[in-house]
Design a protein around this motif. Sequence first.
Motif, mmCIF file in Angstrom:
data_model
loop_
_atom_site.group_PDB
_atom_site.id
_atom_site.type_symbol
_atom_site.label_atom_id
_atom_site.label_comp_id
_atom_site.label_asym_id
_atom_site.label_seq_id
_atom_site.Cartn_x
_atom_site.Cartn_y
_atom_site.Cartn_z
ATOM 1 N N ALA A 1 -2.721 9.106 -10.035
ATOM 2 C CA ALA A 1 -1.282 9.408 -10.004
ATOM 3 C C ALA A 1 -0.602 8.604 -8.906
ATOM 4 O O ALA A 1 -1.248 8.137 -7.962
ATOM 5 C CB ALA A 1 -1.088 10.902 -9.740
ATOM 6 N N ASP A 2 0.727 8.480 -9.062
ATOM 7 C CA ASP A 2 1.552 7.813 -8.048
ATOM 8 C C ASP A 2 2.021 8.886 -7.053
ATOM 9 O O ASP A 2 2.715 9.826 -7.435
ATOM 10 C CB ASP A 2 2.750 7.170 -8.768
ATOM 11 N N ILE A 3 1.656 8.730 -5.814
ATOM 12 C CA ILE A 3 1.983 9.758 -4.820
ATOM 13 C C ILE A 3 3.494 9.884 -4.611
ATOM 14 O O ILE A 3 3.974 10.931 -4.171
ATOM 15 C CB ILE A 3 1.266 9.480 -3.467
ATOM 16 N N HIS B 1 2.433 -0.247 0.932
ATOM 17 C CA HIS B 1 2.320 -0.594 -0.490
ATOM 18 C C HIS B 1 3.365 0.111 -1.337
ATOM 19 O O HIS B 1 3.335 0.005 -2.561
ATOM 20 C CB HIS B 1 0.929 -0.230 -1.019
ATOM 21 N N TYR C 1 -14.164 -3.755 6.280
ATOM 22 C CA TYR C 1 -14.487 -2.733 7.288
ATOM 23 C C TYR C 1 -15.803 -3.029 8.014
ATOM 24 O O TYR C 1 -16.154 -2.330 8.965
ATOM 25 C CB TYR C 1 -14.488 -1.329 6.653
ATOM 26 N N ASP D 1 -5.167 8.353 -6.432
ATOM 27 C CA ASP D 1 -4.934 6.906 -6.427
ATOM 28 C C ASP D 1 -4.207 6.533 -7.705
ATOM 29 O O ASP D 1 -4.467 7.107 -8.770
ATOM 30 C CB ASP D 1 -6.250 6.131 -6.319
ATOM 31 N N ILE D 2 -3.310 5.568 -7.576
ATOM 32 C CA ILE D 2 -2.527 5.140 -8.735
ATOM 33 C C ILE D 2 -3.382 4.307 -9.699
ATOM 34 O O ILE D 2 -3.024 4.141 -10.860
ATOM 35 C CB ILE D 2 -1.298 4.332 -8.240
ATOM 36 N N CYS E 1 -4.856 5.767 4.234
ATOM 37 C CA CYS E 1 -5.124 4.497 4.926
ATOM 38 C C CYS E 1 -4.650 3.324 4.086
ATOM 39 O O CYS E 1 -5.041 3.186 2.915
ATOM 40 C CB CYS E 1 -6.615 4.347 5.192
ATOM 41 N N GLU E 2 -3.836 2.492 4.688
ATOM 42 C CA GLU E 2 -3.376 1.234 4.082
ATOM 43 C C GLU E 2 -2.645 1.471 2.758
ATOM 44 O O GLU E 2 -2.913 0.791 1.772
ATOM 45 C CB GLU E 2 -4.559 0.269 3.854
ATOM 46 N N GLY F 1 -8.897 3.878 -2.927
ATOM 47 C CA GLY F 1 -9.417 2.503 -2.898
ATOM 48 C C GLY F 1 -10.896 2.475 -3.238
ATOM 49 O O GLY F 1 -11.351 3.032 -4.240
ATOM 50 N N HIS F 2 -11.677 1.863 -2.329
ATOM 51 C CA HIS F 2 -13.132 1.703 -2.522
ATOM 52 C C HIS F 2 -13.917 2.980 -2.231
ATOM 53 O O HIS F 2 -15.107 3.066 -2.520
ATOM 54 C CB HIS F 2 -13.623 0.586 -1.610
ATOM 55 N N SER G 1 -9.697 1.986 -8.958
ATOM 56 C CA SER G 1 -10.110 2.428 -7.622
ATOM 57 C C SER G 1 -10.934 3.712 -7.734
ATOM 58 O O SER G 1 -11.984 3.840 -7.114
ATOM 59 C CB SER G 1 -8.881 2.693 -6.732
ATOM 60 N N TYR H 1 -10.721 -7.363 -5.433
ATOM 61 C CA TYR H 1 -9.895 -6.531 -4.550
ATOM 62 C C TYR H 1 -10.718 -5.439 -3.852
ATOM 63 O O TYR H 1 -10.727 -5.331 -2.622
ATOM 64 C CB TYR H 1 -8.761 -5.935 -5.387
ATOM 65 N N GLY I 1 -4.685 7.118 -1.835
ATOM 66 C CA GLY I 1 -5.073 5.706 -1.779
ATOM 67 C C GLY I 1 -6.566 5.589 -1.519
ATOM 68 O O GLY I 1 -7.002 4.985 -0.550
HETATM 69 C C1 LIG Z 1 -5.035 -1.434 0.237
HETATM 70 S S1 LIG Z 1 -5.824 -0.223 -0.737
HETATM 71 C C2 LIG Z 1 -6.380 0.902 0.531
HETATM 72 C C3 LIG Z 1 -7.743 1.453 0.232
HETATM 73 C C4 LIG Z 1 -8.353 2.251 1.387
HETATM 74 N N1 LIG Z 1 -7.592 3.467 1.630
HETATM 75 C C5 LIG Z 1 -8.417 1.413 2.645
HETATM 76 O O1 LIG Z 1 -7.839 1.797 3.665
HETATM 77 O O2 LIG Z 1 -9.045 0.355 2.640
HETATM 78 C C6 LIG Z 1 -4.457 0.641 -1.441
HETATM 79 C C7 LIG Z 1 -4.915 1.698 -2.442
HETATM 80 O O3 LIG Z 1 -3.803 2.573 -2.643
HETATM 81 C C8 LIG Z 1 -3.560 2.746 -4.019
HETATM 82 N N2 LIG Z 1 -2.102 2.976 -4.166
HETATM 83 C C9 LIG Z 1 -1.106 2.072 -3.999
HETATM 84 N N3 LIG Z 1 0.096 2.639 -4.225
HETATM 85 C C10 LIG Z 1 -0.145 3.935 -4.524
HETATM 86 C C11 LIG Z 1 0.690 5.038 -4.882
HETATM 87 N N4 LIG Z 1 2.031 4.896 -4.963
HETATM 88 N N5 LIG Z 1 0.108 6.233 -5.145
HETATM 89 C C12 LIG Z 1 -1.230 6.392 -5.094
HETATM 90 N N6 LIG Z 1 -2.082 5.364 -4.775
HETATM 91 C C13 LIG Z 1 -1.556 4.163 -4.487
HETATM 92 C C14 LIG Z 1 -4.063 1.450 -4.657
HETATM 93 O O4 LIG Z 1 -4.398 1.612 -6.014
HETATM 94 C C15 LIG Z 1 -5.287 1.126 -3.796
HETATM 95 O O5 LIG Z 1 -6.447 1.738 -4.297
#
Ligand SMILES: C[S@@+](CC[C@H](N)C(=O)[O-])C[C@H]1O[C@@H](n2cnc3c(N)ncnc32)[C@H](O)[C@@H]1O
Length: 308
Positions: free
Chosen positions: A202-204, A225, A120, A174-175, A220-221, A153-154, A179, A112, A151
Amino acid sequence: MDRTELEKFARPFASQWIAENVPMISGGLTVFQEALADDDREIIDDVFWRFIQNHEDPRAALAGGLESFSTISVDFLRLQGRFMRSGKYRAAANPETLQELYADGERMRGYYLDGLFLTYALWPNHVQMLKFFRDRFLARLPENVSLLEVGVGHGLMASLMLEQLPGSSYHGIDISSHSIDYAMENFSPALKQAGRVKMSCADITDPALKPGHHDAVVCCEVLEHVLEPDVLLEALSRSVEAGSFGFLTTVANMEAEDHVYLFHDADDIRTHITRGGFEIVEDQANGLPGMEDATPRPLNYSAIVQRT
Ligand SMILES: C[S@@+](CC[C@H](N)C(=O)[O-])C[C@H]1O[C@@H](n2cnc3c(N)ncnc32)[C@H](O)[C@@H]1O
């Protein structure tokens, strides 16, 4: 290999690896475009460099990353075909599968995060979004800004922000602990030591979460979700003052294993953003190459916003 050598090696290596191993996904990828603009080439090389910079064996690291990228690209094609027939994101019926994914180190670390990172460099729309982020959004911010990213991510956006704005501080939420760990590992040694980074798992959308006050927000992205993007947007708008800038990206009509909220088009996304407390300063909505005229129309959306 130093940075210049790594940058010279990565793009040709990626195109050869994909041509030899997964030629069926090569159509439309940046590294196969005949005329690549100079600024596209520069940011693509930069992403590849950020991906391999901390690895002792860049060839093995990039080959592994390209395997992950292939996994999500092939999966995307399969899932997108199903979405075009059903008009529904499959995970929306089972949103608990998202928590399972984000907690699953084998999948997050297996394909993932590596795969998403390399989109990117390789997916044309993601390259455009990253350029918009770096050249139009970061360029607006003062050097000593305090940033909130939801979020992480990477961690690619975080590393760009921290380097381009050397006086800035960064709070990432980030949840997924996977990540956060992955992003921290990918920062350059200088960034790791500088003490400018704070991460929270944490969950935003958790109403009890208090992300604190910041000068700018990035998300971003992630909007696609969560089941209620308005709750996410309200959390973002609560963490900055009126007039603060933000950067948001999402998709409409584009499937992935963890997409649950379906935006129908760019205006639908704009309505949510405005309702969430932000004015749109500048935005981009790019149709998916090869599917520009499809119904429904898949697109990548990104916006520079300002808190109202
Ligand atoms: C698709 S990735 C996006 C990563 C990066 N921001 C990008 O644009 O490529 C989604 C990320 O958001 C995190 N995420 C998803 N739901 C979330 C939430 N409710 N609260 C915090 N982070 C969350 C996921 O764990 C993951 O790391």
